[in-house]
Scaffold this motif. Structure first.
Motif, PDB file in Angstrom:
ATOM      1  N   GLY A 162       0.790  -1.227   0.000  1.00  0.00           N
ATOM      2  CA  GLY A 162       0.000   0.000   0.000  1.00  0.00           C
ATOM      3  C   GLY A 162       0.822   1.276   0.000  1.00  0.00           C
ATOM      4  O   GLY A 162       0.371   2.310   0.480  1.00  0.00           O
ATOM      5  N   LYS A 163       2.017   1.214  -0.562  1.00  0.00           N
ATOM      6  CA  LYS A 163       2.863   2.415  -0.640  1.00  0.00           C
ATOM      7  C   LYS A 163       2.203   3.455  -1.548  1.00  0.00           C
ATOM      8  O   LYS A 163       2.059   4.620  -1.181  1.00  0.00           O
ATOM      9  CB  LYS A 163       4.253   2.046  -1.186  1.00  0.00           C
ATOM     10  CG  LYS A 163       4.970   0.997  -0.366  1.00  0.00           C
ATOM     11  CD  LYS A 163       6.322   0.648  -0.941  1.00  0.00           C
ATOM     12  CE  LYS A 163       6.263  -0.140  -2.245  1.00  0.00           C
ATOM     13  NZ  LYS A 163       5.747  -1.513  -2.097  1.00  0.00           N
ATOM     14  N   SER A 164       1.811   2.977  -2.737  1.00  0.00           N
ATOM     15  CA  SER A 164       1.165   3.913  -3.664  1.00  0.00           C
ATOM     16  C   SER A 164      -0.135   4.435  -3.071  1.00  0.00           C
ATOM     17  O   SER A 164      -0.428   5.632  -3.136  1.00  0.00           O
ATOM     18  CB  SER A 164       0.873   3.234  -4.998  1.00  0.00           C
ATOM     19  OG  SER A 164       2.064   2.763  -5.573  1.00  0.00           O
ATOM     20  N   THR A 165      -0.901   3.515  -2.493  1.00  0.00           N
ATOM     21  CA  THR A 165      -2.177   3.905  -1.896  1.00  0.00           C
ATOM     22  C   THR A 165      -1.951   4.991  -0.841  1.00  0.00           C
ATOM     23  O   THR A 165      -2.693   5.972  -0.785  1.00  0.00           O
ATOM     24  CB  THR A 165      -2.858   2.683  -1.263  1.00  0.00           C
ATOM     25  OG1 THR A 165      -2.972   1.666  -2.255  1.00  0.00           O
ATOM     26  CG2 THR A 165      -4.227   3.028  -0.737  1.00  0.00           C
ATOM     27  N   ARG A 172       0.043  -5.940   4.811  1.00  0.00           N
ATOM     28  CA  ARG A 172      -1.323  -5.498   5.096  1.00  0.00           C
ATOM     29  C   ARG A 172      -1.927  -6.304   6.234  1.00  0.00           C
ATOM     30  O   ARG A 172      -1.673  -7.511   6.320  1.00  0.00           O
ATOM     31  CB  ARG A 172      -2.180  -5.649   3.852  1.00  0.00           C
ATOM     32  CG  ARG A 172      -1.808  -4.696   2.744  1.00  0.00           C
ATOM     33  CD  ARG A 172      -2.669  -4.925   1.560  1.00  0.00           C
ATOM     34  NE  ARG A 172      -2.661  -6.331   1.188  1.00  0.00           N
ATOM     35  CZ  ARG A 172      -3.493  -6.884   0.331  1.00  0.00           C
ATOM     36  NH1 ARG A 172      -4.408  -6.179  -0.233  1.00  0.00           N
ATOM     37  NH2 ARG A 172      -3.423  -8.156   0.040  1.00  0.00           N
TER      38      ARG A 172
HETATM   39  N1  LIG Z   1      -7.943   0.587  -7.394  1.00  0.00           N
HETATM   40  C1  LIG Z   1      -7.764  -0.567  -6.713  1.00  0.00           C
HETATM   41  N2  LIG Z   1      -8.723  -1.510  -6.702  1.00  0.00           N
HETATM   42  C2  LIG Z   1      -8.567  -2.657  -6.012  1.00  0.00           C
HETATM   43  N3  LIG Z   1      -7.488  -2.965  -5.319  1.00  0.00           N
HETATM   44  C3  LIG Z   1      -6.494  -2.080  -5.273  1.00  0.00           C
HETATM   45  C4  LIG Z   1      -6.568  -0.827  -5.979  1.00  0.00           C
HETATM   46  N4  LIG Z   1      -5.433  -0.137  -5.769  1.00  0.00           N
HETATM   47  C5  LIG Z   1      -4.678  -0.929  -4.983  1.00  0.00           C
HETATM   48  N5  LIG Z   1      -5.301  -2.076  -4.674  1.00  0.00           N
HETATM   49  C6  LIG Z   1      -4.780  -3.129  -3.815  1.00  0.00           C
HETATM   50  O1  LIG Z   1      -4.336  -2.541  -2.619  1.00  0.00           O
HETATM   51  C7  LIG Z   1      -3.086  -3.058  -2.251  1.00  0.00           C
HETATM   52  C8  LIG Z   1      -2.073  -1.953  -2.148  1.00  0.00           C
HETATM   53  O2  LIG Z   1      -1.826  -1.442  -3.454  1.00  0.00           O
HETATM   54  P1  LIG Z   1      -0.686  -0.407  -3.743  1.00  0.00           P
HETATM   55  O3  LIG Z   1      -0.652  -0.195  -5.194  1.00  0.00           O
HETATM   56  O4  LIG Z   1      -0.846   0.761  -2.875  1.00  0.00           O
HETATM   57  O5  LIG Z   1       0.606  -1.212  -3.287  1.00  0.00           O
HETATM   58  P2  LIG Z   1       2.120  -0.833  -3.481  1.00  0.00           P
HETATM   59  O6  LIG Z   1       2.759  -1.013  -2.172  1.00  0.00           O
HETATM   60  O7  LIG Z   1       2.268   0.470  -4.146  1.00  0.00           O
HETATM   61  O8  LIG Z   1       2.555  -2.007  -4.446  1.00  0.00           O
HETATM   62  P3  LIG Z   1       3.720  -2.051  -5.526  1.00  0.00           P
HETATM   63  O9  LIG Z   1       4.930  -2.480  -4.777  1.00  0.00           O
HETATM   64  O10 LIG Z   1       3.245  -3.109  -6.457  1.00  0.00           O
HETATM   65  O11 LIG Z   1       3.815  -0.714  -6.149  1.00  0.00           O
HETATM   66  C9  LIG Z   1      -2.712  -4.116  -3.280  1.00  0.00           C
HETATM   67  O12 LIG Z   1      -3.028  -5.376  -2.751  1.00  0.00           O
HETATM   68  C10 LIG Z   1      -3.578  -3.804  -4.444  1.00  0.00           C
HETATM   69  O13 LIG Z   1      -3.942  -4.999  -5.098  1.00  0.00           O
END
Ligand SMILES: Nc1ncnc2c1ncn2[C@@H]1O[C@H](COP(=O)(O)OP(=O)(O)OP(=O)(O)O)[C@@H](O)[C@H]1O
Ligand SMILES: [Mg+2]
Lengths: 262, 289
Positions: free
Chosen positions: B79-82, B245
């Motif tokens: 969830g870094k991007s989130t 998570r």
């Molecule tokens: N729009 C969305 N709809 C459904 N699930 C989502 C959405 N965006 C993110 N997720 C889920 O939420 C979780 C966190 O996603 P996120 O992209 O924030 O992770 P991240 O840490 O940035 O990953 P990465 O290392 O792949 O960049 C993931 O399990 C992803 O599948």
């Protein structure tokens, strides 16, 4: 001497020009063989050279040009109406997924209905004149444009919209500065489809719905009065119109949507 | 080295002040509290976010100092991007509050650099107009915009043909244009989500150097999501390590190394130790069930 020909072929421009003329030349050759060898009933197929000659005369004395331009004007009106009404509507529909989905069936249904099947209806509504012809072609073209524009809006790159949002752009601004441009490539796909459909509808309408001019009228007239060279020549001219319109739109598209596919 | 072995809840951080108030500013106030009260903070409280059944954040608290370079590192999909999308206002949160020195997101000037520059720049505008665009949105008159852009380009010695359309530029040049576009508004906080991951190795090294120059020059609060631990440590003053998570803070590691940090620093023993420590925390979190 014989070595000079491959030398000429190596020049890319000349080569390209040769390649381009090869297809039409072959067509005329096959046509001529079919005609001269009497492979096809002479009453159905005139000589290609007589056809070209008669067509040249018809163009020179302005008869064919008049019909050509009348058809072009009708197609032009239909496309203009379809675009003016279709682009905003497509954008509005595409902007709200739920709105589009609830209308998708209706749009798809009428898009799949042969426009010609609606001739009688449009004749009832608009009478026998030009208005009916233009209206029905515009209607068919409008559906295609609405569909493509809405599709383009729904598939706009989310990242670009987010980017604009992160800069604090208002929804109005995002529409005007981002979504509109995002939709342009798909809009042009719709536009090219719309032009082909409008041309088909106008030609058919000119044939059967009380027209006094236009390429459709010219073709059916030549057939009825059994002027074979005129009929073939007019068919080729109509083909040339379709091809030319498509090419012109492609060039406009390449200039405006210069980023497409990049 | 400031390695906190146990995962710290942010609440404790606030009370204990472990590392958080240690600003990079030279003045050395003995009164910790006073120093902290002057340090501007980004504070995140009670953040919640789920996608369907997947709970990504459930009561996430975090305080980060402003005016620093902070890297975000964690397991894939944690969830870094989130997180940065929510705190930059690009994505709505289910619940929670984010304040920048007491101000809401809307009251704060933020800029965001996307991973996919190809899909983030506007290909219908020339590169220079892409850079102008945020100012245009803000309603800055043409003359002022020209001045500002000229200043920016001079500051960073940009050697790109900005009259070209973005798609004719190389990947690194395009991302540079993206970064310039983000900087032109003089943001208070700059977010970058894996900005270099689409670039080749050589270009990545070059861009790291560039982003460091920019940070050292502007001292803009910068949040960089990186999937490359070396990059995360090399560029940052603090590395925010996240758990799996539902995501919590695993640790915030201070990086007390001298600037500027060239590629050579990555072989420095202090650097290697810091990196190893981060990696230990990372593995512990990945393996934890
Ligand atoms: N729009 C969305 N709809 C459904 N699930 C989502 C959405 N965006 C993110 N997720 C889920 O939420 C979780 C966190 O996603 P996120 O992209 O924030 O992770 P991240 O840490 O940035 O990953 P990465 O290392 O792949 O960049 C993931 O399990 C992803 O599948
Ligand atoms: Mg991510």
């Amino acid at each position: 001497m014989s070595a000079a020909i491959p030398q000429i072929l190596k020049q890319p421009r000349l080569r390209r020009a040769l390649e381009l003329t090869l297809g039409p030349a072959l067509l005329i050759l096959v046509w001529w063989i079919a005609f001269a060898g009497e492979l096809v009933n002479k009453d159905l197929l005139p000589s290609p050279f007589a056809t070209i000659a008669d067509t040249a005369v018809a163009i020179a004395n302005g008869e064919m040009i008049h019909d050509f331009i009348q058809t072009l004007i009708r197609v032009g009106y239909s496309i203009a109406i379809a675009t003016v009404l279709g682009v905003p509507m497509g954008i509005a529909l595409g902007a709200k997924d739920s709105v589009y989905r609830s209308l998708e069936f209706v749009i798809d249904f009428f898009r799949s209905t042969p426009a010609t099947a609606m001739f009688p209806l449009f004749l009832l509504l608009f009478g026998l004149g030009d208005v009916a012809k233009i209206a029905i072609a515009a209607f068919a073209a409008w559906l295609v444009i609405v569909f493509n524009v809405a599709y383009g809006v729904m598939n706009a790159r989310q990242t670009r919209i987010l980017a604009a949002k992160s800069m604090g752009a208002s929804n109005m601004r995002i529409f005007r500065d981002v979504i509109f441009f995002e939709t342009l490539p798909q809009t042009f796909v719709g536009l090219r489809n719309a032009v082909s459909i409008a041309l088909v509808v106008i030609i058919v309408a000119e044939m059967f719905i009380g027209a006094v001019d236009g390429m459709g009228h010219r073709i059916i007239d030549a057939q009825i009065s059994y002027q074979l060279t005129d009929m073939y020549g007019s068919i080729l001219a109509a083909g040339g119109m379709g091809y030319g319109l498509n090419l012109a739109l492609l060039i406009v598209e390449k200039t405006i949507v210069h980023w497409s596919g990049k | 080295m400031n390695s906190n072995v146990a995962p710290i809840a942010t609440g404790e951080l606030e009370d204990g002040g472990a590392g958080m108030s240690r600003s990079s500013e030279p003045e050395n106030t003995t009164l910790k509290d006073e120093a902290r009260s002057r340090q501007k903070m980004i504070s995140i409280r009670g953040l919640k976010k789920s996608f369907g059944d997947a709970v990504v954040y459930d009561g996430f608290d975090l305080d980060l100092p402003q005016g620093q370079f902070i890297s975000v590192f964690g397991p894939n999909g944690c969830g870094k991007s989130t997180l940065i999308n929510m705190i930059s206002g690009l994505m709505p949160m289910d619940a929670g509050e984010v304040l920048y020195d007491g101000q809401t997101i809307n009251e704060t000037k933020i800029s965001y650099v996307f991973q996919n520059y190809r899909e983030a720049l506007f290909p219908w505008l020339r590169s220079i107009d892409n850079i102008h665009y945020p100012l245009k949105v803000m309603g800055v008159p043409k003359k002022k915009r020209d001045e500002r852009v000229e200043q920016l380009l001079a500051d960073f010695e940009v050697k790109i043909d900005l009259n070209a359309y973005p798609y004719t530029l190389s990947g690194g040049q395009q991302q540079t244009v993206s970064i310039l576009r983000a900087l032109v508004t003089d943001p208070e906080v700059l977010f970058l989500d894996e900005p270099f991951s689409a670039l080749d190795f050589e270009m990545t090294l070059f861009m790291r150097e560039q982003i460091q120059k920019i940070y050292l020059k502007t001292k803009t609060t910068t949040l960089l999501v990186s999937h490359d631990l070396e990059e995360a440590v090399q560029l940052a003053e603090k590395v925010l390590l996240l758990t799996r998570r539902p995501t919590q803070v695993a640790e915030i590691v201070d990086v007390d190394l001298d600037w500027p940090r060239t590629t050579q620093i990555t072989t420095d023993t202090r650097f290697v130790d810091l990196k190893r420590h981060c990696l230990d925390v990372f593995w512990r979190e990945v393996k934890a069930t």
